[in-house]
Design a protein around this motif. Structure first.
Motif, PDB file in Angstrom:
ATOM      1  N   THR A  43       0.828  -1.204   0.000  1.00 17.91           N
ATOM      2  CA  THR A  43       0.000   0.000   0.000  1.00 17.91           C
ATOM      3  C   THR A  43       0.861   1.251   0.000  1.00 17.91           C
ATOM      4  O   THR A  43       0.413   2.314  -0.400  1.00 17.91           O
ATOM      5  N   GLY A 107      -6.692 -14.853  -3.316  1.00 14.90           N
ATOM      6  CA  GLY A 107      -6.913 -14.343  -4.659  1.00 14.90           C
ATOM      7  C   GLY A 107      -7.556 -15.363  -5.564  1.00 14.90           C
ATOM      8  O   GLY A 107      -8.179 -16.319  -5.110  1.00 14.90           O
ATOM      9  N   THR A 115      -3.937 -13.371  -9.141  1.00 14.01           N
ATOM     10  CA  THR A 115      -4.076 -11.995  -8.668  1.00 14.01           C
ATOM     11  C   THR A 115      -4.734 -12.026  -7.299  1.00 14.01           C
ATOM     12  O   THR A 115      -5.526 -12.915  -7.005  1.00 14.01           O
ATOM     13  N   GLY A 116      -4.388 -11.052  -6.470  1.00 11.66           N
ATOM     14  CA  GLY A 116      -5.020 -11.016  -5.166  1.00 11.66           C
ATOM     15  C   GLY A 116      -4.385 -10.033  -4.222  1.00 11.66           C
ATOM     16  O   GLY A 116      -3.706  -9.087  -4.635  1.00 11.66           O
ATOM     17  N   LYS A 117      -4.621 -10.284  -2.932  1.00 13.99           N
ATOM     18  CA  LYS A 117      -4.140  -9.414  -1.867  1.00 13.99           C
ATOM     19  C   LYS A 117      -3.284 -10.223  -0.907  1.00 13.99           C
ATOM     20  O   LYS A 117      -3.430 -11.437  -0.804  1.00 13.99           O
ATOM     21  N   TYR A 118      -2.409  -9.519  -0.217  1.00 21.03           N
ATOM     22  CA  TYR A 118      -1.586 -10.183   0.791  1.00 21.03           C
ATOM     23  C   TYR A 118      -1.523  -9.334   2.049  1.00 21.03           C
ATOM     24  O   TYR A 118      -1.713  -8.125   2.032  1.00 21.03           O
ATOM     25  N   THR A 129       0.666  -4.707   3.823  1.00 23.82           N
ATOM     26  CA  THR A 129      -0.460  -5.194   3.022  1.00 23.82           C
ATOM     27  C   THR A 129      -0.307  -4.677   1.595  1.00 23.82           C
ATOM     28  O   THR A 129       0.372  -3.692   1.354  1.00 23.82           O
ATOM     29  N   THR A 131      -1.154  -5.792  -2.901  1.00 27.99           N
ATOM     30  CA  THR A 131      -1.700  -6.639  -3.949  1.00 27.99           C
ATOM     31  C   THR A 131      -0.550  -7.340  -4.682  1.00 27.99           C
ATOM     32  O   THR A 131       0.596  -6.944  -4.572  1.00 27.99           O
TER      33      THR A 131
END
Length: 136
Positions: A43, A107, A115-118, A129, A131
């Protein structure tokens, strides 16, 4: 007393083929094979190169593998990955490394692009945090 005679007539039995029905079992996408490579963006707009290799996967979608994170400061963290993927390509991975570093990746797999978030936690540091996008 008269006995009443009964006659039964029967129609010959007919067998008709029923419509063909197949049970559609949900197929879990295979994440094993060539590694997924890409980037994770926090972020705070810090980027890291990432490589995810899934070593084994069960028919039910349980996976085991490794995740290597190369940050642009020259550091590298090697994670052991455990998790699952479902028939819709949704995955949830828990990654653990030496020194109690942990990352959670959630994701979707679409045509060998993840694809996704961590969310990542390291002792004595703030949680990170962001993507990610990886493909093979």
């Amino acid at each position: 007393m008269l006995k009443k005679q009964s006659r039964y007539s029967s129609v010959p039995a007919r067998f008709e083929q029923l419509e063909s029905r197949q049970l559609m079992s949900a197929v879990v996408p295979s994440l094993t094979g060539a590694p997924f490579t890409g980037a994770a963006t926090s972020t705070g707009n810090d980027n890291s190169d990432i490589v995810l290799t899934i070593a084994s996967e069960t028919k039910s979608g349980h996976v085991v593998g490794t995740l290597v994170v190369h940050d642009h400061g020259g550091g590298e963290i090697d994670f052991i990955v455990k998790g699952s993927v479902n028939h819709k390509g949704k995955f949830n991975l828990t990654c653990t490394a030496a020194g109690h570093a942990v990352a959670k990746l959630t994701g979707t797999d679409a045509n060998d692009t993840l694809t996704g978030k961590y969310v990542a936690h390291q002792p004595h540091k703030h949680a990170d945090t962001g993507t990610f996008v990886m493909s093979r």
